[in-house]
Design an enzyme around this catalytic site. Structure first.
Site, short mmCIF file in Angstrom:
data_model
loop_
_atom_site.label_atom_id
_atom_site.label_comp_id
_atom_site.label_asym_id
_atom_site.label_seq_id
_atom_site.Cartn_x
_atom_site.Cartn_y
_atom_site.Cartn_z
N GLU A 86 24.19 15.57 6.62
CA GLU A 86 24.22 16.82 7.40
C GLU A 86 23.10 16.93 8.43
OE1 GLU A 86 24.36 20.06 4.67
OE2 GLU A 86 26.15 19.33 3.68
N ASN A 133 26.97 11.22 6.08
CA ASN A 133 27.85 12.20 5.45
C ASN A 133 27.65 13.57 6.08
OD1 ASN A 133 29.72 12.74 3.18
ND2 ASN A 133 28.06 14.03 2.39
N HIS A 152 35.62 20.19 2.94
CA HIS A 152 35.70 21.48 2.25
C HIS A 152 36.64 22.37 3.06
CE1 HIS A 152 32.49 20.39 -0.45
NE2 HIS A 152 31.68 20.14 0.56
N GLU A 183 33.83 14.98 -0.47
CA GLU A 183 33.55 16.18 -1.25
C GLU A 183 34.75 17.14 -1.22
OE1 GLU A 183 28.89 16.04 0.17
OE2 GLU A 183 29.87 17.99 -0.02
N ASP A 211 37.56 19.71 -1.57
CA ASP A 211 38.06 20.86 -2.31
C ASP A 211 38.79 21.75 -1.30
OD1 ASP A 211 34.65 22.05 -2.85
OD2 ASP A 211 35.85 22.10 -1.03
#
Length: 675
Positions: free
Chosen positions: A168, A211, A248, A276, A278
């Protein structure tokens, strides 16, 4: 990421997508191509392996004692990512002093199960110890960063297939540039290259990944900024092997350009990984579309979902994962498996774990701890009582905020600890020394507002005020107070009488945020704004509930009950003997009417007559406190059973000036849980 994972990192577009969540009709996934060689597996990892990919999950060391959790982990996944256990604040809390116990537990367990491991994460601006944040000398910071990367990677050399080397580094919004951080501010943007070169030297065999979140839409400036960096690295020979797209998503799933984004990064000569995943409410078609995009790109080498069950998710209030809170497969699981070419095996319902979603009982019984947290006066803080606690569990620690009371007034204090046995010895950080400032501040409430990736501390100052902080563990990170209202709403002025406007409480559902407050005169007030406008726009203030002055006095708490459409309201009352206690009500809507649950002196939610004190009766007052939540976000979700409540109590014989009373904090634990 899961609430126990870290300061959350949610797509900016989730706000708009959440509003559509109720309108999305999950569609059946389109037929998937046959698996290679016609083989069809019945678990996620086994099916992914048929095409040379992995299907993994984030793992929390603290959940490895949960049989349902570990059963799914071992059966379904062929890769794991430590959720928090490899981050800087977990591995090098003090300079040069490394701890690897929790990370070792995850890595050793994965190895014993034959699972691969992704390393997460080496260099990240968040979950960073204060000693690193405070470095201002470039040579010192460069040496510290290189030593951290080298030490952690050497620990697991040969056992990690991919590392999130830098996490990030790019800013949200339209700049396409790197975000401000101690690394960028002191070392310049070249810190990313330095980190990757150091990582290659430490473990030449590991895949080195960059990432980030909000880089799934090809047209976004942030995506383009990361793309330019990776293209430059490949052109100049900077070692980078993969790009991780966190993914996400809101209920609408991936953007239409998602596969294009994967393909364009892959065309630079790097692997791409969904790291990651979801999706709010877990629509089957949204999961299918995400998985299909990866399957259609040869260099998309794997998918990791961020947690196993909905209750393990950092977005637990949105039920975004493939297994429900009881560990049962959801329709999104079937869509994911079949999109990879697998075939679903029948699942026997787990009726034992289903009991964990039981409704709240109509009466309660509790055990109380002794006094767990006492004031810690110092030369400038002559404190008599510690009161009004708010608590969240985050990154392996309880974070407690409370009022400090003395004859000279009120302010706020913060402490954290890993276990309740450590609570009374924890360091007290007085927030009047921060931007929150001196003067009257009291009755804090803390929660993580996921749409903005910020912690909010709500408190009273004579108005309803708040401060924000990107890192809950940094007491100096709180902003100066701001107010939710320009002044006291008229309806409160008209009804407050001789009372006081106190105890502000914020809770949100998927569309709106609500601010509750009390007036020490029998009224509970409610204002609302939209999720998108928060913290601004609170209007439509109404009386949500009312009773006689002492029957609905103050200290309201409102929670979402996990696994149900039920909300729980607690309000502090003053009993006929003058002691404090709690009454409770329920509703199926934050904007709805409230029905009594355990709401009388004879059948209270929590009062000295339904609380046992195995360690000795140190209080007869069960006063202002907060539930131990199942998560830490703005939904304020609590479990339906095995409840715990952190509260204030005092010596039954104490009297005198109210501000000088010796309030202490103790913990109630429910003893009549049905599950």
């Amino acid at each position: 990421m899961n609430p126990l994972k870290r300061l959350g990192r949610r797509r900016a577009s989730v706000l708009a997508l959440l509003a559509l969540g109720a309108l999305v009709t999950p569609g059946a996934a389109t037929a998937a191509p046959d698996a290679p060689d016609g083989v069809r597996a019945s678990t996620l990892g086994a099916q992914a392996a048929q095409s040379g990919r992995y299907f993994g999950t984030a793992v929390a060391a603290g959940r490895l004692g949960d049989g349902t959790y570990t059963g799914i982990l071992g059966r379904e996944f062929n890769s794991v990512t430590p959720e928090n256990e490899m981050k800087w604040d977990a591995t090098e809390r003090s300079r040069g002093q490394f701890t690897f116990g929790a990370a070792d537990q995850i890595v050793n367990g994965a190895t014993s199960r034959g699972q691969r491991v992704r390393g997460h994460t080496l260099v990240w601006h968040s979950q960073l110890p204060d000693w690193v944040k405070g470095i201002r000398d470039a040579n010192t910071l460069r040496g510290v960063m290189n030593n951290h990367i080298t030490t952690v990677m050497n620990r697991y050399k040969g056992r990690i297939h991919s590392w999130d080397v830098v996490n990030e580094a790019f800013a949200d919004g339209g700049s396409g540039q790197m975000r401000g951080s101690v690394f960028r501010d002191v070392l310049g943007t070249g810190f990313v290259e330095q980190a990757f070169r150091t990582a290659r030297a430490a473990d030449p065999a590991a895949k080195l990944c960059y990432n980030d979140y909000n880089i799934e839409n090809w047209n976004d400036a942030k995506t383009q900024g990361v793309y330019r960096m990776v293209r430059d690295f490949k052109a100049r020979g900077v070692p980078i092997d993969c790009v991780g797209l966190q993914s996400h998503f809101g209920a609408g799933g991936p953007p239409g350009s998602f596969q294009t984004t994967l393909s364009n990064f892959a065309a630079l000569g790097v692997d791409v990984q969904i790291t990651e995943l979801d999706i709010a409410q877990a629509p089957p078609n949204a999961y299918a579309n995400t998985v299909r995009s990866c399957m259609n790109v040869a260099r998309c080498t794997g998918i990791t979902v961020w947690g196993i069950r909905d209750s393990d998710s950092w977005r637990s209030g949105e039920n975004p994962l493939l297994f429900d809170r009881n560990g049962n497969k959801k329709p999104a699981y079937q869509a994911t498996l079949t999109t990879m070419g697998g075939t679903a095996a029948a699942q026997r319902p787990d009726t034992r774990s289903a009991r964990s979603a039981a409704a709240l009982p109509s009466s309660f019984r509790w055990n109380s701890s002794g006094s767990l947290i006492s004031p810690k006066p110092d030369a400038t803080h002559r404190i008599a009582g510690i009161k009004d606690p708010s608590v969240v569990y985050h990154n392996g620690k309880y974070h407690v905020f409370a009022s400090t009371a003395s004859s000279s007034g009120y302010n706020l204090v913060y402490l954290n600890f890993s276990d309740w046995s450590q609570a009374n010895s924890a360091t007290h950080h007085y927030l009047d020394r921060t931007a929150i400032g001196t003067g009257y501040r009291a009755a804090p409430q803390v929660f993580y507002y996921a749409p903005q990736r910020l912690w909010y501390l709500v408190y009273q100052t004579g108005n309803a005020s708040y401060s924000t902080n990107p890192d809950i563990s940094n007491p100096n990170g709180w902003s100066a107070p701001r107010n939710f209202y320009s002044s006291m709403p008229d309806i409160i002025k008209q009804n407050i009488g001789n009372g006081f406007w106190v105890d502000m409480w914020v809770i949100c559902d998927s569309a709106n945020c609500y601010l509750f407050s009390s007036d020490d005169n029998g009224h509970l007030y409610r204002s609302q704004t939209t999720v998108g406008q928060f913290p601004n726009g609170f209007t439509n203030t109404v009386i949500a509930a009312q009773d006689s002055k002492y029957a609905m006095f103050e200290a309201s708490n409102v929670y979402k009950v996990q696994g149900s459409n039920q909300y729980l309201l607690l309000v502090e009352a003053i009993a006929s003997d003058g002691r404090r206690y709690f009454r409770s009500w329920t509703s199926n809507s934050l904007a709805g009417s409230w029905s009594p649950l355990a709401a009388s002196e004879g059948n209270p939610f929590a009062k000295s007559n339904n609380v046992a004190f195995p360690a000795g009766t140190w209080t007869r007052d069960i006063s202002h406190g907060e539930m131990i939540r199942a998560g830490n976000d703005q939904t304020l979700t609590i479990p339906a059973c095995k409840l715990q409540y952190l509260y204030q109590g005092k010596d039954p014989n104490a009297g005198g000036d109210y501000n000088s009373l010796p309030w202490r904090l103790g913990l109630l634990t429910q003893t009549n849980s049905t599950c």
